[in-house]
Design an enzyme around this catalytic site. Structure first.
Site, PDB file in Angstrom:
ATOM      1  N   TYR A  52      22.720  -2.168  -9.370  1.00  0.00           N
ATOM      2  CA  TYR A  52      22.716  -1.462 -10.656  1.00  0.00           C
ATOM      3  C   TYR A  52      22.703  -2.478 -11.777  1.00  0.00           C
ATOM      4  O   TYR A  52      23.440  -3.460 -11.738  1.00  0.00           O
ATOM      5  CB  TYR A  52      23.961  -0.577 -10.794  1.00  0.00           C
ATOM      6  CG  TYR A  52      23.580   0.885 -10.772  1.00  0.00           C
ATOM      7  CD1 TYR A  52      22.739   1.396 -11.758  1.00  0.00           C
ATOM      8  CD2 TYR A  52      24.037   1.730  -9.778  1.00  0.00           C
ATOM      9  CE1 TYR A  52      22.359   2.724 -11.735  1.00  0.00           C
ATOM     10  CE2 TYR A  52      23.658   3.062  -9.755  1.00  0.00           C
ATOM     11  CZ  TYR A  52      22.819   3.554 -10.733  1.00  0.00           C
ATOM     12  OH  TYR A  52      22.424   4.854 -10.719  1.00  0.00           O
ATOM     13  N   GLU A  54      22.323  -1.437 -15.480  1.00  0.00           N
ATOM     14  CA  GLU A  54      22.159  -0.751 -16.771  1.00  0.00           C
ATOM     15  C   GLU A  54      22.367  -1.729 -17.914  1.00  0.00           C
ATOM     16  O   GLU A  54      23.333  -2.497 -17.916  1.00  0.00           O
ATOM     17  CB  GLU A  54      23.156   0.407 -16.889  1.00  0.00           C
ATOM     18  CG  GLU A  54      22.653   1.633 -16.173  1.00  0.00           C
ATOM     19  CD  GLU A  54      23.566   2.833 -16.329  1.00  0.00           C
ATOM     20  OE1 GLU A  54      24.396   2.849 -17.251  1.00  0.00           O
ATOM     21  OE2 GLU A  54      23.437   3.752 -15.507  1.00  0.00           O
ATOM     22  N   ASP A 198      -2.030   3.389 -25.260  1.00  0.00           N
ATOM     23  CA  ASP A 198      -1.729   3.507 -23.828  1.00  0.00           C
ATOM     24  C   ASP A 198      -2.876   2.884 -23.040  1.00  0.00           C
ATOM     25  O   ASP A 198      -3.959   3.463 -22.947  1.00  0.00           O
ATOM     26  CB  ASP A 198      -1.558   4.996 -23.482  1.00  0.00           C
ATOM     27  CG  ASP A 198      -1.281   5.220 -21.997  1.00  0.00           C
ATOM     28  OD1 ASP A 198      -1.354   4.253 -21.214  1.00  0.00           O
ATOM     29  OD2 ASP A 198      -0.995   6.376 -21.626  1.00  0.00           O
ATOM     30  N   THR A 224       1.055   1.506 -17.427  1.00  0.00           N
ATOM     31  CA  THR A 224       1.622   1.500 -16.089  1.00  0.00           C
ATOM     32  C   THR A 224       1.337   0.113 -15.512  1.00  0.00           C
ATOM     33  O   THR A 224       0.586  -0.673 -16.091  1.00  0.00           O
ATOM     34  CB  THR A 224       0.980   2.569 -15.181  1.00  0.00           C
ATOM     35  OG1 THR A 224      -0.434   2.466 -15.300  1.00  0.00           O
ATOM     36  CG2 THR A 224       1.437   3.961 -15.549  1.00  0.00           C
ATOM     37  N   LYS A 227      -2.133   0.008 -11.733  1.00  0.00           N
ATOM     38  CA  LYS A 227      -3.547   0.391 -11.675  1.00  0.00           C
ATOM     39  C   LYS A 227      -4.388  -0.894 -11.616  1.00  0.00           C
ATOM     40  O   LYS A 227      -4.256  -1.632 -10.653  1.00  0.00           O
ATOM     41  CB  LYS A 227      -3.877   1.283 -12.877  1.00  0.00           C
ATOM     42  CG  LYS A 227      -3.082   2.601 -12.855  1.00  0.00           C
ATOM     43  CD  LYS A 227      -3.511   3.541 -13.956  1.00  0.00           C
ATOM     44  CE  LYS A 227      -2.858   4.903 -13.815  1.00  0.00           C
ATOM     45  NZ  LYS A 227      -1.634   5.050 -14.598  1.00  0.00           N
ATOM     46  N   ARG A 233       4.515   0.232  -8.562  1.00  0.00           N
ATOM     47  CA  ARG A 233       4.449   1.473  -9.333  1.00  0.00           C
ATOM     48  C   ARG A 233       5.510   1.465 -10.433  1.00  0.00           C
ATOM     49  O   ARG A 233       6.705   1.328 -10.144  1.00  0.00           O
ATOM     50  CB  ARG A 233       4.704   2.633  -8.382  1.00  0.00           C
ATOM     51  CG  ARG A 233       4.510   4.014  -8.917  1.00  0.00           C
ATOM     52  CD  ARG A 233       4.206   4.949  -7.767  1.00  0.00           C
ATOM     53  NE  ARG A 233       2.921   4.583  -7.216  1.00  0.00           N
ATOM     54  CZ  ARG A 233       1.743   5.072  -7.650  1.00  0.00           C
ATOM     55  NH1 ARG A 233       1.708   5.976  -8.595  1.00  0.00           N
ATOM     56  NH2 ARG A 233       0.621   4.679  -7.120  1.00  0.00           N
TER      57      ARG A 233
HETATM   58  N1  DSN Z   1      -2.290   9.936 -13.186  1.00  0.00           N
HETATM   59  C1  DSN Z   1      -2.939   8.741 -13.637  1.00  0.00           C
HETATM   60  C2  DSN Z   1      -4.383   8.715 -13.297  1.00  0.00           C
HETATM   61  O1  DSN Z   1      -4.713   8.932 -12.146  1.00  0.00           O
HETATM   62  O2  DSN Z   1      -5.207   8.459 -14.158  1.00  0.00           O
HETATM   63  C3  DSN Z   1      -2.753   8.521 -15.078  1.00  0.00           C
HETATM   64  O3  DSN Z   1      -1.489   8.042 -15.296  1.00  0.00           O
END
Ligand code: DSN
Length: 420
Positions: A52, A54, A198, A224, A227, A233
């Site tokens: 943990y 925090e 984003d 994110t 990707k 993730r």
């Molecule tokens: N769900 C994602 C995608 O597949 O584009 C976006 O965050």
């Protein structure tokens, strides 16, 4: 570790083995998916899952942070370096949480946010009706021009003047062209709005210098980490110094409790990988592959939204083929080619049964596939499309998929032995 899992929980072991087999034996074209390296996977499954933490480095609410502080500081420093940001928050558990944290750092409930509409390629968390972001904030959506597929900045400016948003969100989940973040920043400034960008889909292309970095033109950049960036993730926020304190407060204690330190350690590894010539070569190949795949598909008569791609993503408009996106996605999945059905801007079909099919090249590029293999993939997509109700042909394409996959093995940690 795998042996321990096999001994203690053969059911989960077997399911993971099946998933590893699926991931290595299929052509994964979902543009938001990838394969992480062995090093990233090792950190993800590390002892840091037990801790943990925090708070933030140097200011935690639990003791025993001798190591976690160093890990998180490393991740933050590496993120700041490659995204050219003053400040990084590496704690968001996901992109949607990162987006909500960005909004809550800049706007109060009830104020107006303005993002790209979901059927036009935006993300749920950009204020779409079914998302909590539209319940907390008054949400206004802008769209792309359905003829050209481009952003009509005059219309976006008009909308911004009319609704006076506190935040304008740039960025997309299903947009195959470059996005002019500078222009979004200028519009936001001209109406006194903050600009949140984003870049979840394209952050790997941004750090490789292959797409404009929104950092100079946005107050907060959200992404994110799994990707094109090819990390574990999770989510991440980057910002200018003046937003640092409010961003940190919005993530913790605003929206989250304890950070996932195992994920943060894996993110640190991925950020180190992203700062290498090999990563730049991978990102360049992602784009080359997408362009070749797009051109080959068009050669088979597929209509693509915007007529092609500048990034990792392709949106096929299936209306001239008279096949729904879902029907094609399911038939291709049976052949081992995995994409997702998607809306097409301007098409009234509902998101659950749209006329689009979305694919991308990050995962196949990580496997080492190049232009030649993209031509083969386009041919296989076409064969299934032309023989959508013929399971013998679908099965034959499935065998070709397995053969192609066997020539481009995935990182070895995916191979979980079948001893049963
Ligand atoms: N769900 C994602 C995608 O597949 O584009 C976006 O965050």
């Amino acid at each position: 570790m795998i042996t321990a899992l096999e001994q203690y929980d053969p059911q989960i072991y077997e399911l993971l083995r099946q998933e590893a087999t699926r991931q290595s034996g299929s052509i994964r074209l979902i543009p938001s998916e990838n394969y992480v390296s062995k090093a990233v996977m090792a950190a993800t499954g590390s002892c840091l899952t037990n801790k943990y933490a925090e708070g933030y480095p140097g200011k935690r609410y639990y003791e025993g942070q001798q190591v976690t502080d160093l890990v998180e500081s490393l991740a933050r420093d590496r993120a700041k370096k490659i995204f050219k940001a003053d400040h990084a928050n590496v704690q968001p558990h996901s992109g949607a949480v990162a987006n909500l944290a960005a909004y809550s750092a800049l706007a109060s409930p009830g104020e107006t946010i303005m993002g790209l509409s979901l059927p036009h390629g935006g993300h749920l968390s950009h204020g779409w009706t079914v998302s909590y972001t539209s319940k907390i904030y008054n949400s206004v959506s802008y769209e792309v021009d359905t003829e050209t597929g481009q952003f009509d900045f005059n219309k976006i400016l008009e909308l911004a003047k009319k609704h006076k948003p506190k935040i304008i969100i740039s960025g997309a989940s299903a947009y195959p062209r470059k996005i002019d973040f500078k222009k979004f920043g200028e519009i936001a400034k001209s109406v006194g709005a903050y600009h949140v960008s984003d870049i979840a889909h394209i952050s790997g292309l941004v750090v490789a210098g292959l797409h404009q970095n929104p950092m100079p033109y946005a107050d907060i950049v959200s992404t994110t980490t799994h990707k094109t960036l090819r990390g574990p993730r999770g989510g991440m926020l980057l910002c200018k110094e003046e937003c640092a304190a409010s961003v940190d407060k919005a993530v913790f204690p605003g929206l989250q409790g304890g950070p996932h330190m195992h994920t943060i350690s894996a993110l640190a590894v991925a950020l180190k990988e992203a700062d290498t010539p090999e990563f730049i070569a991978y990102a360049k190949q992602v784009i080359k592959n997408a362009k070749t795949l797009a051109e080959s598909l068009m050669g088979y008569g597929f209509k693509l939204f915007t007529g092609g791609t500048d990034n990792h993503l392709i949106l096929i408009d299936l209306r001239n083929k008279n096949i729904s996106g879902k029907k094609l996605a399911k038939a291709l999945d049976r052949a081992g080619i995995v994409g997702n059905y998607n809306t097409i801007p301007g098409d009234p079909a509902k998101p659950f049964n749209p006329n689009g099919y979305r694919i991308g090249t990050p995962a196949v590029t990580t496997r080492g596939m190049k232009q030649e293999q993209m031509k083969k993939i386009a041919e296989m997509i076409n064969t299934v499309t032309e023989n959508i109700d013929n399971e013998d042909v679908v099965a034959k394409v499935g065998r070709e998929v397995l053969l192609l996959c066997s020539e481009f093995p995935v990182p070895e940690h995916f191979i979980i032995p079948n001893k049963h």
